[in-house]
Design a protein around this motif. Structure first.
Motif, PDB file in Angstrom:
ATOM      1  N   ASP A 223     -18.429  -4.045  46.706  1.00  0.00           N
ATOM      2  CA  ASP A 223     -17.437  -4.732  45.882  1.00  0.00           C
ATOM      3  C   ASP A 223     -16.150  -3.966  46.064  1.00  0.00           C
ATOM      4  OD1 ASP A 223     -18.599  -6.963  44.737  1.00  0.00           O
ATOM      5  OD2 ASP A 223     -19.591  -5.778  43.191  1.00  0.00           O
ATOM      6  N   PHE A 224     -15.048  -4.691  46.185  1.00  0.00           N
ATOM      7  CA  PHE A 224     -13.783  -4.007  46.444  1.00  0.00           C
ATOM      8  C   PHE A 224     -12.662  -4.610  45.633  1.00  0.00           C
ATOM      9  CE2 PHE A 224     -15.468  -6.191  50.267  1.00  0.00           C
ATOM     10  CZ  PHE A 224     -14.894  -7.425  50.080  1.00  0.00           C
ATOM     11  N   ASN A 225     -11.591  -3.834  45.505  1.00  0.00           N
ATOM     12  CA  ASN A 225     -10.364  -4.309  44.865  1.00  0.00           C
ATOM     13  C   ASN A 225      -9.564  -5.016  45.952  1.00  0.00           C
ATOM     14  OD1 ASN A 225     -11.100  -2.830  42.504  1.00  0.00           O
ATOM     15  ND2 ASN A 225     -10.419  -0.985  43.553  1.00  0.00           N
TER      16      ASN A 225
ATOM     17  N   SER B 273     -14.866  -0.728  44.543  1.00  0.00           N
ATOM     18  CA  SER B 273     -15.162  -0.601  43.121  1.00  0.00           C
ATOM     19  C   SER B 273     -16.653  -0.370  42.888  1.00  0.00           C
ATOM     20  CB  SER B 273     -14.695  -1.844  42.362  1.00  0.00           C
ATOM     21  OG  SER B 273     -15.291  -3.001  42.905  1.00  0.00           O
ATOM     22  N   ASP B 274     -17.501  -0.688  43.908  1.00  0.00           N
ATOM     23  CA  ASP B 274     -18.947  -0.514  43.742  1.00  0.00           C
ATOM     24  C   ASP B 274     -19.636  -0.645  45.093  1.00  0.00           C
ATOM     25  OD1 ASP B 274     -21.289  -0.115  42.295  1.00  0.00           O
ATOM     26  OD2 ASP B 274     -21.586  -2.246  41.911  1.00  0.00           O
TER      27      ASP B 274
END
Length: 197
Positions: A4-6, A73-74
């Motif tokens: 998961d990314f920004n 982010s994860d």
């Protein structure tokens, strides 16, 4: 690995290398050049957030960006099937236009336990939502196997193509794709199909 990314507003394309270690000193490469991206193109959202790894029992994994660094982010690790996968074999299908616009039919020339399909698109900067079908012989009805968005893009000098599509194992010889036409379809030329088992 599921990432998961920004996501930057303009989207991004990058590549990742994953290495493994048991002691934080010696590292071995498991995967390099793995595509990671999030884009909006021709009204379609395209994201690649998953990196498949070969079997490993290492304690530690390290991700290094081989392209632009992306803020994560994860990261979640997911266990795979409990079997050792041998070397994969690919069959190339002979293609022809189908009965309706946007349909392409492929004959593998043989029956094999196909579990992954990859398409090579004829034109760059193509994004096409697609339905995938197969059947055992020319008289049997088509069976739906998957839906996917096929793409081949040039993004800031990087070539980005859709990954292989996993399907439930099928011994069908004939495969068909039905490409949504509202975005222009695949344009001129014939796509290539590689069926893997």
């Amino acid at each position: 690995l599921n990432l998961d990314f920004n996501t930057p507003t303009e989207g991004f394309v990058s590549k990742a290398r994953i290495e493994a270690s048991d002691d934080f000193k010696s590292w071995r490469t498991l995967v390099s050049g793995a595509p990671v991206m999030s884009l909006q193109f021709a009204g379609q959202a395209i994201a690649e957030k998953r990196i498949e790894l070969p079997k490993t029992k290492s304690k530690y994994l390290k991700l290094t960006w081989e392209g632009p660094a992306i803020g994560l982010s994860d990261i979640k690790a997911e266990f795979g099937e409990k079997f050792i996968q041998g070397e994969r074999v690919g069959l190339t299908g002979n293609g022809r236009a189908g009965d309706k616009p946007g349909e392409y039919v492929f004959d593998l020339g043989a029956r094999a336990p196909i579990d992954r399909i990859k398409f090579e698109l004829p034109q760059i900067n193509t994004v096409a939502p697609t339905q995938i079908y197969s059947r055992a012989d020319e008289k049997s009805p088509w069976q739906s196997r998957a839906s996917a968005t096929l793409y081949r893009l040039n993004y800031k000098g990087d070539s980005v193509v859709a990954p292989a599509i996993s399907v439930a194992i099928s011994n069908d010889r004939y495969w068909k794709i039905a490409v949504e036409q509202k975005g222009g379809g695949l344009g001129a030329g014939m796509p290539n199909l590689v069926a893997e088992y």
